[in-house]
Design a protein around this motif. Structure first.
Motif, PDB file in Angstrom:
ATOM      1  N   GLY A 136      22.270  29.565  41.883  1.00 34.29           N
ATOM      2  CA  GLY A 136      21.484  29.380  43.098  1.00 34.29           C
ATOM      3  C   GLY A 136      22.323  29.214  44.356  1.00 34.29           C
ATOM      4  O   GLY A 136      21.816  29.350  45.467  1.00 34.29           O
ATOM      5  N   ASP A 137      23.629  28.914  44.211  1.00 38.79           N
ATOM      6  CA  ASP A 137      24.524  28.773  45.365  1.00 38.79           C
ATOM      7  C   ASP A 137      24.959  30.122  45.934  1.00 38.79           C
ATOM      8  O   ASP A 137      25.470  30.192  47.046  1.00 38.79           O
ATOM      9  CB  ASP A 137      25.786  27.995  44.978  1.00 38.79           C
ATOM     10  N   LEU A 138      24.792  31.189  45.143  1.00 42.82           N
ATOM     11  CA  LEU A 138      25.251  32.509  45.559  1.00 42.82           C
ATOM     12  C   LEU A 138      24.322  33.113  46.600  1.00 42.82           C
ATOM     13  O   LEU A 138      23.120  32.875  46.602  1.00 42.82           O
ATOM     14  CB  LEU A 138      25.318  33.460  44.365  1.00 42.82           C
ATOM     15  N   GLU A 139      24.909  33.921  47.458  1.00 45.40           N
ATOM     16  CA  GLU A 139      24.156  34.772  48.364  1.00 45.40           C
ATOM     17  C   GLU A 139      24.464  36.215  47.984  1.00 45.40           C
ATOM     18  O   GLU A 139      25.420  36.481  47.255  1.00 45.40           O
ATOM     19  CB  GLU A 139      24.549  34.475  49.812  1.00 45.40           C
ATOM     20  N   SER A 140      23.667  37.146  48.457  1.00 44.94           N
ATOM     21  CA  SER A 140      23.815  38.538  48.025  1.00 44.94           C
ATOM     22  C   SER A 140      25.138  39.168  48.452  1.00 44.94           C
ATOM     23  O   SER A 140      25.529  40.199  47.924  1.00 44.94           O
ATOM     24  CB  SER A 140      22.653  39.391  48.529  1.00 44.94           C
ATOM     25  N   THR A 141      25.850  38.544  49.396  1.00 46.73           N
ATOM     26  CA  THR A 141      27.141  39.084  49.827  1.00 46.73           C
ATOM     27  C   THR A 141      28.282  38.088  49.583  1.00 46.73           C
ATOM     28  O   THR A 141      29.307  38.134  50.276  1.00 46.73           O
ATOM     29  CB  THR A 141      27.106  39.477  51.318  1.00 46.73           C
ATOM     30  N   SER A 142      28.139  37.209  48.609  1.00 44.33           N
ATOM     31  CA  SER A 142      29.197  36.237  48.295  1.00 44.33           C
ATOM     32  C   SER A 142      30.479  36.961  47.889  1.00 44.33           C
ATOM     33  O   SER A 142      30.435  38.017  47.247  1.00 44.33           O
ATOM     34  CB  SER A 142      28.756  35.314  47.154  1.00 44.33           C
ATOM     35  N   SER A 143      31.617  36.370  48.251  1.00 41.35           N
ATOM     36  CA  SER A 143      32.930  36.889  47.881  1.00 41.35           C
ATOM     37  C   SER A 143      33.822  35.740  47.458  1.00 41.35           C
ATOM     38  O   SER A 143      33.731  34.638  48.018  1.00 41.35           O
ATOM     39  CB  SER A 143      33.602  37.596  49.068  1.00 41.35           C
ATOM     40  N   PHE A 144      34.714  36.009  46.485  1.00 38.35           N
ATOM     41  CA  PHE A 144      35.663  35.012  45.980  1.00 38.35           C
ATOM     42  C   PHE A 144      37.016  35.657  45.750  1.00 38.35           C
ATOM     43  O   PHE A 144      37.091  36.811  45.334  1.00 38.35           O
ATOM     44  CB  PHE A 144      35.198  34.433  44.635  1.00 38.35           C
ATOM     45  N   ARG A 145      38.086  34.894  45.976  1.00 38.82           N
ATOM     46  CA  ARG A 145      39.449  35.255  45.572  1.00 38.82           C
ATOM     47  C   ARG A 145      39.982  34.064  44.790  1.00 38.82           C
ATOM     48  O   ARG A 145      40.040  32.951  45.316  1.00 38.82           O
ATOM     49  CB  ARG A 145      40.362  35.496  46.768  1.00 38.82           C
ATOM     50  N   ILE A 146      40.349  34.288  43.545  1.00 37.72           N
ATOM     51  CA  ILE A 146      40.726  33.186  42.648  1.00 37.72           C
ATOM     52  C   ILE A 146      42.035  33.505  41.940  1.00 37.72           C
ATOM     53  O   ILE A 146      42.261  34.645  41.524  1.00 37.72           O
ATOM     54  CB  ILE A 146      39.607  32.934  41.612  1.00 37.72           C
ATOM     55  N   SER A 147      42.866  32.488  41.780  1.00 38.71           N
ATOM     56  CA  SER A 147      44.087  32.552  40.979  1.00 38.71           C
ATOM     57  C   SER A 147      44.063  31.410  39.976  1.00 38.71           C
ATOM     58  O   SER A 147      43.642  30.311  40.314  1.00 38.71           O
ATOM     59  CB  SER A 147      45.334  32.408  41.839  1.00 38.71           C
ATOM     60  N   ALA A 148      44.508  31.664  38.763  1.00 36.60           N
ATOM     61  CA  ALA A 148      44.598  30.616  37.744  1.00 36.60           C
ATOM     62  C   ALA A 148      45.723  30.951  36.769  1.00 36.60           C
ATOM     63  O   ALA A 148      46.030  32.121  36.546  1.00 36.60           O
ATOM     64  CB  ALA A 148      43.273  30.467  37.001  1.00 36.60           C
ATOM     65  N   THR A 149      46.302  29.913  36.203  1.00 38.12           N
ATOM     66  CA  THR A 149      47.340  30.044  35.185  1.00 38.12           C
ATOM     67  C   THR A 149      46.920  29.246  33.978  1.00 38.12           C
ATOM     68  O   THR A 149      46.487  28.101  34.122  1.00 38.12           O
ATOM     69  CB  THR A 149      48.690  29.514  35.699  1.00 38.12           C
ATOM     70  N   TYR A 150      47.016  29.830  32.791  1.00 37.08           N
ATOM     71  CA  TYR A 150      46.641  29.126  31.565  1.00 37.08           C
ATOM     72  C   TYR A 150      47.504  29.627  30.411  1.00 37.08           C
ATOM     73  O   TYR A 150      48.279  30.560  30.571  1.00 37.08           O
ATOM     74  CB  TYR A 150      45.143  29.282  31.279  1.00 37.08           C
ATOM     75  N   PHE A 151      47.362  28.969  29.258  1.00 36.10           N
ATOM     76  CA  PHE A 151      48.168  29.292  28.091  1.00 36.10           C
ATOM     77  C   PHE A 151      47.294  29.766  26.939  1.00 36.10           C
ATOM     78  O   PHE A 151      46.135  29.364  26.811  1.00 36.10           O
ATOM     79  CB  PHE A 151      49.000  28.086  27.655  1.00 36.10           C
ATOM     80  N   ILE A 152      47.858  30.639  26.102  1.00 31.18           N
ATOM     81  CA  ILE A 152      47.143  31.187  24.952  1.00 31.18           C
ATOM     82  C   ILE A 152      47.951  30.909  23.681  1.00 31.18           C
ATOM     83  O   ILE A 152      49.148  30.653  23.740  1.00 31.18           O
ATOM     84  CB  ILE A 152      46.919  32.702  25.098  1.00 31.18           C
ATOM     85  N   GLY A 153      47.260  30.922  22.543  1.00 29.31           N
ATOM     86  CA  GLY A 153      47.887  30.869  21.220  1.00 29.31           C
ATOM     87  C   GLY A 153      48.892  29.770  20.953  1.00 29.31           C
ATOM     88  O   GLY A 153      49.847  29.605  21.682  1.00 29.31           O
ATOM     89  N   GLY A 154      48.632  28.973  19.918  1.00 30.91           N
ATOM     90  CA  GLY A 154      49.601  28.006  19.432  1.00 30.91           C
ATOM     91  C   GLY A 154      49.656  26.686  20.164  1.00 30.91           C
ATOM     92  O   GLY A 154      50.673  26.020  20.125  1.00 30.91           O
ATOM     93  N   GLY A 155      48.560  26.288  20.793  1.00 33.25           N
ATOM     94  CA  GLY A 155      48.541  25.037  21.552  1.00 33.25           C
ATOM     95  C   GLY A 155      48.185  23.848  20.699  1.00 33.25           C
ATOM     96  O   GLY A 155      48.501  23.769  19.533  1.00 33.25           O
ATOM     97  N   GLY A 156      47.449  22.888  21.290  1.00 30.44           N
ATOM     98  CA  GLY A 156      47.081  21.630  20.635  1.00 30.44           C
ATOM     99  C   GLY A 156      46.058  21.805  19.550  1.00 30.44           C
ATOM    100  O   GLY A 156      45.847  22.887  19.030  1.00 30.44           O
ATOM    101  N   SER A 157      45.367  20.724  19.211  1.00 34.59           N
ATOM    102  CA  SER A 157      44.426  20.768  18.109  1.00 34.59           C
ATOM    103  C   SER A 157      43.052  21.191  18.567  1.00 34.59           C
ATOM    104  O   SER A 157      42.743  21.251  19.711  1.00 34.59           O
ATOM    105  CB  SER A 157      44.322  19.400  17.473  1.00 34.59           C
TER     106      SER A 157
END
Length: 157
Positions: A136-157
């Protein structure tokens, strides 16, 4: 074969390295696709277990359900459970957004174990009443630029 010694750690010189593209999409936690896109694209770099994603979403319209939390799906790799006691495995930055409903000072992307990004809204004016971004927060012309860093495979429990 090259090795790098730094402190007590020895790193193998032939780390797995990959670059590529992916297509992020807006979804509702209630199900269904939410966006009609003017443009959407993502790029990623994977070095060993670390994945860095940068994405852009520009909407040209809305469709589907109008309720639920806003999810960004389509990450190139699902995040691993590296942080015990939480299902949010990493955060990032949303450095740009337009045509977005609430009056907020910051959007913080959080990478969820389930393989999507949620946006945490930080309101302006010193309020500590954080909430999840919703469809419901979106408008028909919403735009986003996002950056994220995360890890894969072999982590915690």
């Amino acid at each position: 074969m090259a090795y790098l010694k730094r402190g007590n750690a020895i790193v193998h010189g032939a780390l797995d390295y990959e670059e590529g593209t992916f297509i992020p999409e807006l979804r509702s936690s209630e199900g269904g696709s939410e966006g009609q896109y003017a443009s959407t694209n993502g790029v990623y770099t994977k070095v060993g277990r670390m994945v860095v994603v940068n994405l852009m979403i520009n909407l040209s319209g809305l469709s589907g359900v109008s309720a639920g939390d806003l999810w960004i799906q389509g990450l190139p790799y699902p995040p691993d459970n590296v942080l015990d006691g939480t299902s949010y495995e990493a955060s990032g930055s949303c450095s740009y957004w337009t045509s977005y409903g609430p009056d907020i000072s910051t959007l913080i992307p959080l990478v969820a174990q389930q393989g999507h990004i949620l946006l945490n809204e930080i309101p302006g004016g010193g309020s500590d009443d954080n909430s999840w971004a919703t469809i419901g927060d979106l408008e028909s012309t919403s735009s986003f630029r996002i950056s994220a860093t995360y890890f894969i495979g072999g982590g915690g429990s």
